[in-house]
Design an enzyme around this catalytic site. Structure first.
Site, short mmCIF file in Angstrom:
data_model
loop_
_atom_site.label_atom_id
_atom_site.label_comp_id
_atom_site.label_asym_id
_atom_site.label_seq_id
_atom_site.Cartn_x
_atom_site.Cartn_y
_atom_site.Cartn_z
N TYR A 217 21.60 22.37 -6.25
CA TYR A 217 22.78 22.38 -5.40
C TYR A 217 23.62 23.61 -5.74
O TYR A 217 23.08 24.66 -6.00
CB TYR A 217 23.55 21.05 -5.52
N LYS B 167 22.44 17.66 -1.07
CA LYS B 167 23.41 16.58 -1.26
C LYS B 167 22.70 15.25 -1.47
O LYS B 167 23.06 14.46 -2.35
CB LYS B 167 24.31 16.51 -0.03
#
Length: 565
Positions: A104, A175
């Site tokens: 991420y 996510k």
């Protein structure tokens, strides 16, 4: 075929041979037992040795270390995810602190920018405006029948990088990886979606490799009708799903949230998740300094939907601590590129109107400027807390930080903009300018900082402390909505797990190794509030805890039995 989270049950699998090896949710690779290899037509398709998942993870770790750049590491991990999801999550769990910034932020930003260049294999759903008349067919093509969490973006405001078109798909994928890694939500229950409504990024439109719709973005009624059609199709396919809006442009983010939050179980992580983790961090930092949030004066740099969402959550928390709403609003100051938001300013957005300061109350300020700069505000307000959500690097200058420190011995400074290239000031500079006395939390990961021989850990005010627990709590409780009170419960629970609060020293936020524990606690708090508010069926605390445990997926291989389709 339904996937279950029940860990001790065998899975009945209709696939065999190469098809099974190409199914990331089911593939075990070299860990298929000899019995399974015989039953599923895999004999001769794999090396002789039957390995454990830990042996596979060790090989993957060695291979990972051979890559020199973060983007190459990201590509490698995504390849494992698209080949063997169970191994992917075991590997991430074994090396969370090392790999979380790779899957991420900040590395995902570069992956989004280069999405079409580094594309290997399809994951998730690409809903193009060109296919707007086939929405039901598109969603019926999704192999996951029991989807419980969707992250959707239109790619227009990806981190601080702007319009990335369908390259924004990297954000929902990343996510949802954190929903699983941190919140224990089975990957079989997750679905990333990108809405391909065109792009205004000329570089993408001119790129021969760009894989999205080569067309300027649709806007206004055309855009909102398309989004509505998509959401209605999602509701029809998965009526109980949790829908997270992600990285929509400021002009669309708040209207979409307000339109759908009471129609479908949904929230906007950029607005509400960022607000929840920031409020939790501020509660902990205030308690660590021996005070309450309601005693602080707070200045924001950045008054977009995210900044204003954080401000409103802070105001709600201050009211909870005993001040009136009017008193709370007088303690929060919003600065954007035109200066301090004040009454009478032209072109204010609807969500900014309640956050303006009255000009008549600023007459005693030491300034002659019409547009009040960040330095003007810091000099006159003498804030305890400075929050950056501007997306513009370097705006927390040495002069501003030193001015703040002059009036506040333990300033709380939070440059939250992502990725690291957009941060308002580095932790090294902030701590150097304050002789190590500032409490610093950032939006992107930073290594510990040494000032005058003392090392300072840097808390990452990352939404992953919040949204996985919210997702787990919604699933476990069966909540039909995400309410403001559920978000506030998440903030309070995060603060309760602060090492600074509990030990009197250390980082403001828990270590990443404890994030699953924090997520479980947040899930319980969120589920309990959902029950109290009537958006989930009331159960005992014991039943809720059991539901959380039952729904917490772990990256372990299950035994397979063969069945027909």
């Amino acid at each position: 075929m339904q996937f279950t989270h029940k860990k001790n049950r065998s899975l009945y699998i209709p696939y065999a041979g190469p098809v099974l090896l190409e199914f990331p949710l089911l593939n075990k690779g070299s860990a298929f037992s000899m019995e399974e290899r015989s039953n599923f037509n895999l004999l001769g398709l794999l090396p002789e040795v039957v390995e454990t998942i830990e042996e596979q993870a060790e090989r993957a770790w060695i291979q990972y270390q051979g890559f020199k750049t973060e983007i190459d590491k990201h590509i490698y991990l995504r390849n494992i995810q698209d080949t063997n999801e169970t191994l992917f999550y075991r590997l991430i769990g074994n090396h969370l602190e090392e790999m979380m910034p790779v899957i991420y932020t900040p590395t995902v930003g570069a992956a989004c920018e280069r999405f079409s260049e580094i594309y290997r294999r399809a994951r998730g759903v690409f809903i193009s405006y060109q296919n707007r008349h086939n929405l039901d067919d598109i969603l019926q093509n999704v192999p996951n029948h029991n989807v419980k969490v969707i992250v959707v973006t239109d790619g227009e405001r990806i981190l601080g990088l702007g319009d990335q078109g369908i390259g924004g798909m990297g954000i929902p994928i990343g996510k949802l990886s954190l929903y699983t890694t941190c919140g224990g939500i089975s990957p079989a229950y997750t679905l990333p979606i990108v809405l391909d409504v065109g792009t205004n990024n000329q570089q993408l439109l001119d790129d021969p490799l760009y894989m999205g719709w080569r067309h300027p973005r649709i806007t206004d009624d055309e855009y909102y009708q398309f989004v509505d059609d998509v959401i209605q199709a999602i509701k029809a396919r998965w009526p109980d799903v949790l829908l997270q809006f992600e990285d929509f442009a400021q002009k669309n983010a708040m209207p979409l949230l307000n339109r759908y939050r009471n129609e479908i179980c949904s929230f906007n992580d950029d607005i509400q998740g960022t607000a929840a983790v920031t409020v939790g961090t501020l509660i902990a930092a205030s308690r660590g300094a021996g005070s309450q949030l309601s005693e602080q004066k707070i200045v924001f740099l950045g008054a977009g939907s995210a900044g204003c969402g954080i401000a409103e959550q802070i105001i709600a928390q201050i009211v909870r601590e005993g001040l009136s709403e009017e008193e709370a609003r007088q303690r929060v100051f919003m600065v954007d590129r035109f200066g301090l938001l004040t009454d009478g300013m032209p072109n204010l957005l609807p969500f900014q109107n309640k956050l303006v300061q009255k000009r008549e109350q600023l007459q005693s300020w030491d300034t002659t400027s019409e547009a009040l700069s960040l330095l003007d505000v810091v000099r006159n307000v003498k804030p305890n807390i400075l929050i950056g959500v501007s997306g513009q690097p370097g705006l927390f200058t040495e002069e501003i930080i030193r001015e703040m420190h002059k009036h506040c011995p333990r300033p709380i400074v939070m440059p939250l903009s992502n990725p690291t290239s957009r941060v308002e000031a580095t932790p090294q500079n902030i701590l150097s300018w304050t002789d190590g006395e500032a409490l610093v939390a950032t939006g992107s990961p930073f290594s510990p900082v040494t000032v005058k021989g003392k090392q300072y850990p840097i808390a990452q005010c990352n939404n992953s402390y919040i949204f996985p627990g919210i997702g787990l709590g919604v699933i476990a409780s069966g909540a039909s909505r995400v309410t403001d009170e559920m978000l506030m419960a998440a903030s309070e629970t995060l603060a309760q797990h602060s090492p600074l609060v509990n030990n009197g020293e250390g980082p403001v936020l828990p270590e990443l190794k404890d994030i699953q524990t924090v997520s479980r606690a947040i899930a319980f708090a969120v589920g309990k509030v959902a029950q109290e508010q009537g958006v989930a069926v009331k159960t005992s605390a014991e039943a809720l805890l059991q539901a959380i445990s039952d729904n917490f997926w772990l990256p372990e291989y299950r035994n397979y039995r063969r069945t027909s389709i």
